[in-house]
Structures are given as structure tokens and as C-alpha cells.
Design a protein around this motif. Structure first.
Motif, PDB file in Angstrom:
ATOM      1  N   PRO A  98       7.997 -21.360  35.575  1.00  0.00           N
ATOM      2  CA  PRO A  98       8.284 -22.594  34.809  1.00  0.00           C
ATOM      3  C   PRO A  98       9.052 -22.392  33.891  1.00  0.00           C
ATOM      4  N   THR A  99       9.940 -23.297  33.513  1.00  0.00           N
ATOM      5  CA  THR A  99      10.839 -23.413  32.208  1.00  0.00           C
ATOM      6  C   THR A  99      10.831 -24.953  31.758  1.00  0.00           C
ATOM      7  N   PHE A 100      10.826 -24.974  30.516  1.00  0.00           N
ATOM      8  CA  PHE A 100      10.654 -26.364  29.909  1.00  0.00           C
ATOM      9  C   PHE A 100      11.689 -27.333  29.628  1.00  0.00           C
ATOM     10  N   PHE A 101      12.987 -26.531  29.600  1.00  0.00           N
ATOM     11  CA  PHE A 101      14.099 -27.322  29.319  1.00  0.00           C
ATOM     12  C   PHE A 101      15.472 -27.210  30.554  1.00  0.00           C
ATOM     13  N   ARG A 102      16.087 -28.183  30.526  1.00  0.00           N
ATOM     14  CA  ARG A 102      17.179 -28.169  31.122  1.00  0.00           C
ATOM     15  C   ARG A 102      18.532 -28.152  30.176  1.00  0.00           C
ATOM     16  N   SER A 103      19.551 -27.267  30.391  1.00  0.00           N
ATOM     17  CA  SER A 103      20.486 -26.976  29.593  1.00  0.00           C
ATOM     18  C   SER A 103      21.868 -27.653  30.161  1.00  0.00           C
ATOM     19  N   ASP A 104      22.598 -28.154  29.559  1.00  0.00           N
ATOM     20  CA  ASP A 104      23.682 -28.913  30.020  1.00  0.00           C
ATOM     21  C   ASP A 104      24.850 -27.951  29.582  1.00  0.00           C
ATOM     22  N   ALA A 105      26.110 -28.313  30.028  1.00  0.00           N
ATOM     23  CA  ALA A 105      27.325 -27.527  29.710  1.00  0.00           C
ATOM     24  C   ALA A 105      27.961 -27.390  28.561  1.00  0.00           C
ATOM     25  N   ALA A 106      27.269 -28.190  27.399  1.00  0.00           N
ATOM     26  CA  ALA A 106      27.388 -27.859  26.082  1.00  0.00           C
ATOM     27  C   ALA A 106      26.201 -27.294  25.383  1.00  0.00           C
ATOM     28  N   GLY A 107      25.335 -26.834  26.362  1.00  0.00           N
ATOM     29  CA  GLY A 107      24.070 -26.121  25.646  1.00  0.00           C
ATOM     30  C   GLY A 107      23.160 -26.940  25.278  1.00  0.00           C
ATOM     31  N   THR A 108      23.191 -28.259  25.311  1.00  0.00           N
ATOM     32  CA  THR A 108      22.204 -29.546  24.933  1.00  0.00           C
ATOM     33  C   THR A 108      21.016 -29.337  25.721  1.00  0.00           C
ATOM     34  N   GLN A 109      20.054 -29.143  24.954  1.00  0.00           N
ATOM     35  CA  GLN A 109      18.669 -29.108  25.693  1.00  0.00           C
ATOM     36  C   GLN A 109      17.772 -30.555  26.012  1.00  0.00           C
ATOM     37  N   PRO A 210      11.067 -17.793  30.911  1.00  0.00           N
ATOM     38  CA  PRO A 210      10.148 -18.594  31.605  1.00  0.00           C
ATOM     39  C   PRO A 210       8.856 -18.276  31.010  1.00  0.00           C
ATOM     40  N   LEU A 211       7.696 -19.272  31.563  1.00  0.00           N
ATOM     41  CA  LEU A 211       6.471 -19.087  31.029  1.00  0.00           C
ATOM     42  C   LEU A 211       5.629 -18.264  32.064  1.00  0.00           C
ATOM     43  N   LEU A 212       4.702 -17.500  31.846  1.00  0.00           N
ATOM     44  CA  LEU A 212       3.988 -16.877  32.873  1.00  0.00           C
ATOM     45  C   LEU A 212       2.601 -17.166  32.804  1.00  0.00           C
ATOM     46  N   PRO A 213       1.784 -16.887  33.800  1.00  0.00           N
ATOM     47  CA  PRO A 213       0.459 -17.498  33.922  1.00  0.00           C
ATOM     48  C   PRO A 213      -0.414 -16.651  32.833  1.00  0.00           C
ATOM     49  N   ALA A 214      -1.542 -17.454  32.119  1.00  0.00           N
ATOM     50  CA  ALA A 214      -2.367 -16.328  31.378  1.00  0.00           C
ATOM     51  C   ALA A 214      -3.334 -15.675  31.944  1.00  0.00           C
ATOM     52  N   GLY A 215      -3.442 -15.982  33.154  1.00  0.00           N
ATOM     53  CA  GLY A 215      -4.602 -15.093  33.889  1.00  0.00           C
ATOM     54  C   GLY A 215      -3.945 -13.641  34.357  1.00  0.00           C
ATOM     55  N   ARG A 216      -2.685 -13.539  34.300  1.00  0.00           N
ATOM     56  CA  ARG A 216      -1.829 -12.456  34.721  1.00  0.00           C
ATOM     57  C   ARG A 216      -1.023 -11.639  33.333  1.00  0.00           C
ATOM     58  N   ILE A 217      -1.335 -12.093  32.212  1.00  0.00           N
ATOM     59  CA  ILE A 217      -0.716 -11.648  31.121  1.00  0.00           C
ATOM     60  C   ILE A 217      -1.379 -11.184  30.099  1.00  0.00           C
ATOM     61  N   ALA A 230       5.566  -7.115  42.908  1.00  0.00           N
ATOM     62  CA  ALA A 230       4.965  -8.467  43.313  1.00  0.00           C
ATOM     63  C   ALA A 230       5.155  -9.464  42.464  1.00  0.00           C
ATOM     64  N   PHE A 231       5.178 -10.819  43.009  1.00  0.00           N
ATOM     65  CA  PHE A 231       5.006 -12.149  42.390  1.00  0.00           C
ATOM     66  C   PHE A 231       3.652 -12.604  42.785  1.00  0.00           C
ATOM     67  N   PRO A 232       2.541 -12.251  41.848  1.00  0.00           N
ATOM     68  CA  PRO A 232       1.419 -12.528  42.480  1.00  0.00           C
ATOM     69  C   PRO A 232       1.019 -13.955  42.179  1.00  0.00           C
ATOM     70  N   VAL A 233       1.596 -14.681  41.314  1.00  0.00           N
ATOM     71  CA  VAL A 233       1.518 -16.147  40.804  1.00  0.00           C
ATOM     72  C   VAL A 233       2.875 -16.694  40.664  1.00  0.00           C
ATOM     73  N   THR A 234       3.103 -17.905  41.295  1.00  0.00           N
ATOM     74  CA  THR A 234       4.469 -18.551  40.612  1.00  0.00           C
ATOM     75  C   THR A 234       4.261 -20.037  40.455  1.00  0.00           C
ATOM     76  N   ALA A 235       5.153 -20.858  40.067  1.00  0.00           N
ATOM     77  CA  ALA A 235       4.934 -22.061  39.901  1.00  0.00           C
ATOM     78  C   ALA A 235       6.370 -22.848  39.801  1.00  0.00           C
ATOM     79  N   GLY A 236       6.898 -22.882  40.853  1.00  0.00           N
ATOM     80  CA  GLY A 236       8.367 -23.676  41.052  1.00  0.00           C
ATOM     81  C   GLY A 236       8.325 -23.981  42.118  1.00  0.00           C
TER      82      GLY A 236
END
Length: 570
Positions: A98-109, A210-217, A230-236
Motif C-alpha cells: 500500500p501507498t497512500f498518494f499518487r504523484s503527478d509529473a510535477a510531484g503534486t500529491q 510503502p506501508l507494511l503490515p503491523a503483524g509483520r513488523i 519472501a513476501f508473506p503478506v501483500t495488499a496491492g
């Protein structure tokens, strides 16, 4: 977070303003055969350019496999771990986490609605408070909802208070005093002890965070080991089908439990290979997109490939040499400054870029590239080729010429320069540096490291005197660079810094306006020249070879890839 190491210009990910900042869009050669592109289009693109062959999802062919190349098959697949701060690792993780923002060509979030409904900063009782409101549909691949607890766990792992968490960067998180539950489990309230103007760099794809899961960190042991091999848990939009170390491939498939827009592609396959082998694999149809970087031979291969397009953008990425201040020979800043002045960067740059249709302009700033607003030369003469002054500095530091090589206390001044196998620019840089440093009595021994070991066994373990790679930037100028250059930075491979650098970067991150931030960034840069740990060479070209029908991916500039929208035109 800023930096990402990358082999092709081998690179660390970072944020040059962060790799950043504001400028006007340019017209690029999107979807156009490079051989037919007009000469004017070959000028250095503006920083905010993007060249991805944009298409509406409805105009794309549903399904298909995208074949991409990476320079390293990693062991540590967590991009927020210090050993995961490498461009191949980060690229593989982006369709998965997971990532919370989209960045455009000017770096606007703007918020990424798949994960974030809304986020805003405000002042409460004189303190900055950021409220994150999550999408309640978002969940981890094990079925666990993504909640405020995940944000809290990431803060605890990344705030730098417990060094047992081997994080790549604590930037921003070290300023946070509390993360609390908001109106429900899908809202987190984050309170800062000090202002952080670039708070949107947190949990940000363009910021490589990115955000990582609480249960793994949630403990140092989990944080450091959960994503080993490994990628034990994902969300994409994609999930891992197979990590095949024998075949050096990572295969991702569309995740049927994804709650956002259905991915256009069925599959993404990442193939680990030497960078100098990538263009030939592209020409044979084994890859659909290839990062050419400053590879002249590879550029010509792509230009001569039928059905291919060259995609180009200017970015906040730069090629550089890192000097390891932890080693006995380079522990003295005066000696490091002498190395800087003994290297003729004009010759190195022309060697790297000749034939690329990219301007051979030296970069004289660690934090801003030449076409960024606010860029200035703060090098105090240390960027200037001056072998006579280099010799004087070495004499003053006690390294006296004895025949062809300088010695001190019976020890020869012999520097090990480590470069990754299969990276043509790095090999050329080593050859040029060897010849130039010999002229002032410094011997250079080149060590060519296997691609999978360059970072893991050499750079990340401080086993080098000089290392050649690229720093890959982000849209966040102050915070994106911090971990590379502050004294306690998780990706400070120089192993040296100064309180003045730290203070200036702190001022930049807390600045309330662009002018104040720019001035602080340039003050930090001036101090970094005195530290003399990273020698900038040039703005690294964002040059990609792409199948002409490949859409919504390519030379991203400051933008990030929307993986569910990548596909092939009908």
C-alpha cells in the motif's frame, strides 16, 4: 524516503527534492520511434516531464504478461529495511504494497483512493496533527483489514528510537510523538513534536515508502526477518505467484481479492540480469520495457529495435561516487576533498554520456539537479578539477609521495573501488578514476562485484573505499535526501556528516514556504561539499526502451506508476 540504489547508474532510492520540484512540462517523444524523433526533442527534458504513452484503461487489451528487468534478485524484500533500499527491490514491491498518494509529473500529491479516503494536516495547540482516513475496503492478503494499527506499527518501527529496527530511513517518523485511533479503526491521528512540511512523503509510492503490515513488523525481529526471501503478506493489485531464485525471476499475478480497479495485466514477470544484458534481451522480445540509463550501447540497441520507442524524461536522479569515510585512508575529510579535486568530472561525464543525446553537464549540488528551481553551485571550488591543489591537500594530510604512490606511516594510499558487474558506465568510471588518481599518487584497485552482491555484500556492509552507483530521487527535496546524508541516516554509506548538514536539512523539512526550504537545502549542500563524501557527477538520464504498444509506464519523471492501469494498447 529518498534514495534508492540502482545498478544502472546503480542506484539508491531517494528524494532529491528528492529528487523533486516544480517546473513546466515538456513535450517528449512518447510512443514515437526514437530514430525518427526530431532533434529538438533530444534536448534535456524538463524535470517535470513524463513519457509513458498514456492511454485510457478502456483502450487497453485486457490480460497479457509484462516482462521487466531488474539488476538484483534480492534477499531482503522489505523496501523500508536498510538492506531493501535498492531500486530492484523497490520496483518489485510497488505493485504489492500500500501507498497512500499518487504523484503527478510535477510531484503534486493526491490521495490514492484504494487506500486513503482523505488526509489533512492542521495545527492543534501549536502542534502539527495529521489525520489519515483509510478506505475501509482495504485489507492485507491474509484478510486482515488495514487500520490505524498498521500506521502506528510503522511509526514505532521507523521513528529511530530502537536501533534494533534496521530501517532505511526515520525521516518524518522521528518527529512524531503519538499515533492514536481516530473516530474508528480506519482513522489514525498522528501528532508531531516538530513541524514536518513534507508529511505526504510518508507511505508514498513516489517517495519509495510503502506501508507494511503491523503483524509483520511489530518487533525488531519481525521487522528484520519477515520479508527475507519472501513476501508473506501483500495488499496491492498484484500478489506474488513465485519467487524463483534459481531462474532469477519474480512472478506477480493479478490479485482476485483486490478491491480497486481490476488490473489490466494478468501477470508481471521481473527478470534479474546484468544491466548490460538488458538491451539485447529487449531486442529479442524477452522484455517489454528496459531501463537504458547512461548505457550508450544499450541506447543504440533500442533505437535499432523494430517496434520499439525510446521514452525519456528528466528526473531528480544523479550519478555519483561515494567515498567511505569509515576506512583508514578516507577518514580525513581533507583526503576526501583531494580525491574530489583529482577527478576530472568533465572527462568522466563525456565518457558516460557520449552518444546518448543528453547534455554532458556536471552536477554541482547534492540535493537539486541542474534544471530544478533553486539549484545553485555551493561547491566552494571542490567541484573543480585541480590536481595541484589535490596534491597539496594530500601532502598536508601526511600522505607523502614515495615513487609513484603516496605513503603514510608505512602504509600505501591504495583505494578499493567497487563497481557492479555488467554496468558499463561504472566500468568506465573506474578506469578514468584509476588513471586520474594515479596522477596525484593514489593507487586504485578495482573490485567488480556480482550484481546480486554489490549492495548486499559491499555497499551495505561498508566494504569499499569508493563505490559507483546512482541516487534515484523522489518529489520530496528535504526529506527524500535526509537518510543519505545525516549522520545517523540509515542509508548514509559515507559514514560521515556534520551537525550543520543535519540542522540545515531539519530547517528545510520544517520550512513553511518554498524560498525558505530552498535556502536551507542549499545551505545543507554547501556543508555536504565540506564533508566530501558523495561526489555528484551528472543528472542521470531517464531513458527507457519500450514496446510501442505498451501504455501507462515508461520514463516517469516525478510521477509514480499506477500498476492496475499498465497494459498493451488494443
Amino acid at each position: 524516503m529518498r534514495r534508492r540504489l540502482q545498478h544502472h547508474g546503480t542506484a539508491l532510492l531517494a528524494g532529491l527534492t528528492a529528487l523533486t520540484l516544480s517546473l513546466a512540462l515538456c513535450s517528449c517523444t512518447s510512443g514515437q520511434d526514437a530514430a525518427e524523433a526530431p532533434t529538438a526533442a533530444l534536448a534535456s527534458p524538463k524535470l517535470t516531464s513524463v513519457d509513458i504513452n498514456p492511454h485510457d484503461r478502456a483502450r487497453l487489451r485486457q490480460g497479457g504478461t509484462l516482462n521487466l528487468a531488474i539488476a538484483q534478485f534480492s534477499r531482503q524484500w522489505s523496501p523500508i529495511h536498510t538492506d531493501g533500499s535498492e531500486s530492484s527491490t523497490v520496483m518489485v514491491s510497488k505493485p504489492l504494497l500500500p501507498t497512500f498518494f499518487r504523484s503527478d509529473a510535477a510531484g503534486t500529491q493526491t490521495p490514492n483512493p484504494a487506500y486513503l479516503q482523505e488526509a489533512h494536516a492542521e495545527l492543534r495547540d501549536g502542534r502539527q496533527v495529521v489525520t489519515w482516513t483509510l478506505n475501509p475496503k482495504a485489507h492485507w492478503s491474509d484478510g486482515t483489514p488495514i487500520t490505524w494499527r498498521d500506521i502506528e506499527a510503522n511509526w514505532r518501527a521507523l521513528n529511530g528510537k530502537d536501533p534494533a529496527y534496521k530501517s532505511s530511513s526515520s525521516t518524518g517518523f522521528e518527529l512524531v510523538s503519538a499515533v492514536e485511533r481516530g473516530k474508528d479503526d480506519f482513522q489514525a491521528v498522528m501528532t508531531f513534536d516538530h513541524p514536518f512540511s513534507e508529511w505526504q512523503s510518508m507511505f508514498n509510492s513516489a517517495g519509495n515508502a510503502p506501508l507494511l503490515p503491523a503483524g509483520r513488523i511489530s518487533t525488531p525481529e519481525l521487522f528484520n526477518s519477515s520479508y527475507l526471501d519472501a513476501f508473506p503478506v501483500t495488499a496491492g493489485p498484484f500478489k506474488v505467484e513465485q519467487l524463483d531464485r534459481a531462474a532469477q525471476t519474480v512472478t506477480l499475478v493479478a490479485d482476485p481479492s483486490w478491491w480497486g480497479d481490476k488490473p489490466v495485466l494478468d501477470r508481471i514477470v521481473f527478470h534479474a540480469m546484468l544491466p548490460d544484458a538488458m538491451p539485447a534481451a529487449f531486442a529479442k522480445g524477452q522484455l517489454d520495457l528496459v531501463n537504458i540509463g547512461p548505457d550508450v550501447a544499450g541506447y543504440q540497441v533500442v533505437r535499432n529495435t523494430k517496434g520499439a520507442a525510446v521514452r525519456r524524461a528528466g528526473g531528480p536522479d544523479f550519478r555519483q561516487l561515494t567515498l567511505n569515510a569509515r576506512t583508514p585512508a578516507l577518514g580525513d575529510a581533507t583526503v576526501r576533498q583531494a580525491v574530489f579535486q583529482a577527478i576530472n568530472r568533465d572527462v568522466v561525464i563525456r565518457s558516460d554520456l557520449s552518444g546518448l543525446d543528453w547534455p554532458a553537464v556536471p552536477l554541482n549540488n547534492h540535493l537539486l539537479v541542474t534544471n530544478q528551481n533553486g539549484y545553485r553551485d555551493n561547491s566552494l571550488g571542490l567541484a573543480r578539477y585541480d590536481p595541484a591543489e589535490a596534491a597539496r591537500k594530500l601532502d598536508a594530510a601526511g600522505w607523502k609521495l614515495d615513487g609513484d604512490v603516496r605513503r603514510k606511516d608505512g602504509r600505501e594510499l591504495n583505494l578499493r573501488m567497487v563497481v557492479p558487474a555488467g554496468v558499463n558506465p561504472a566500468q568506465a568510471e573506474a578506469a578514468n578514476a584509476t588513471r586520474m588518481l594515479k596522477d596525484v599518487g593514489i593507487k586504485v584497485t578495482t573490485v567488480t562485484a556480482p550484481a546480486n552482491e554489490f549492495f548486499d555484500k559491499y555497499v551495505n556492509r561498508n566494504d569499499f573505499d569508493i563505490a559507483a552507483y546512482s541516487l534515484i530521487g523522489t518529489p520530496f527535496p528535504a526529506s527524500g535526501n535526509r537518510a543519505n546524508f545525516v549522520q545517523s541516516g540509515g542509508t548514509n554509506h559515507v559514514g560521515a556528516g556534520s551537525p550543520a548538514v543535519d540542522a540545515a536539512l531539519d530547517r528545510a523539512a520544517a520550512a513553511g514556504d518554498a524560498a525558505t526550504a530552498t535556502e536551507a537545502i542549499n545551505q545543507a549542500d554547501g556543508e555536504l561539499w565540506k564533508v566530501a563524501g558523495v561526489l555528484p557527477l551528472y543528472q542521470r538520464p531517464q531513458l527507457y526502451g519500450a514496446r510501442a504498444d505498451l501504455a501507462n509506464i515508461g520514463a516517469q519523471g516525478l510521477s509514480d506508476i499506477v500498476w492496475e492501469n499498465v497494459g498493451f494498447a488494443k
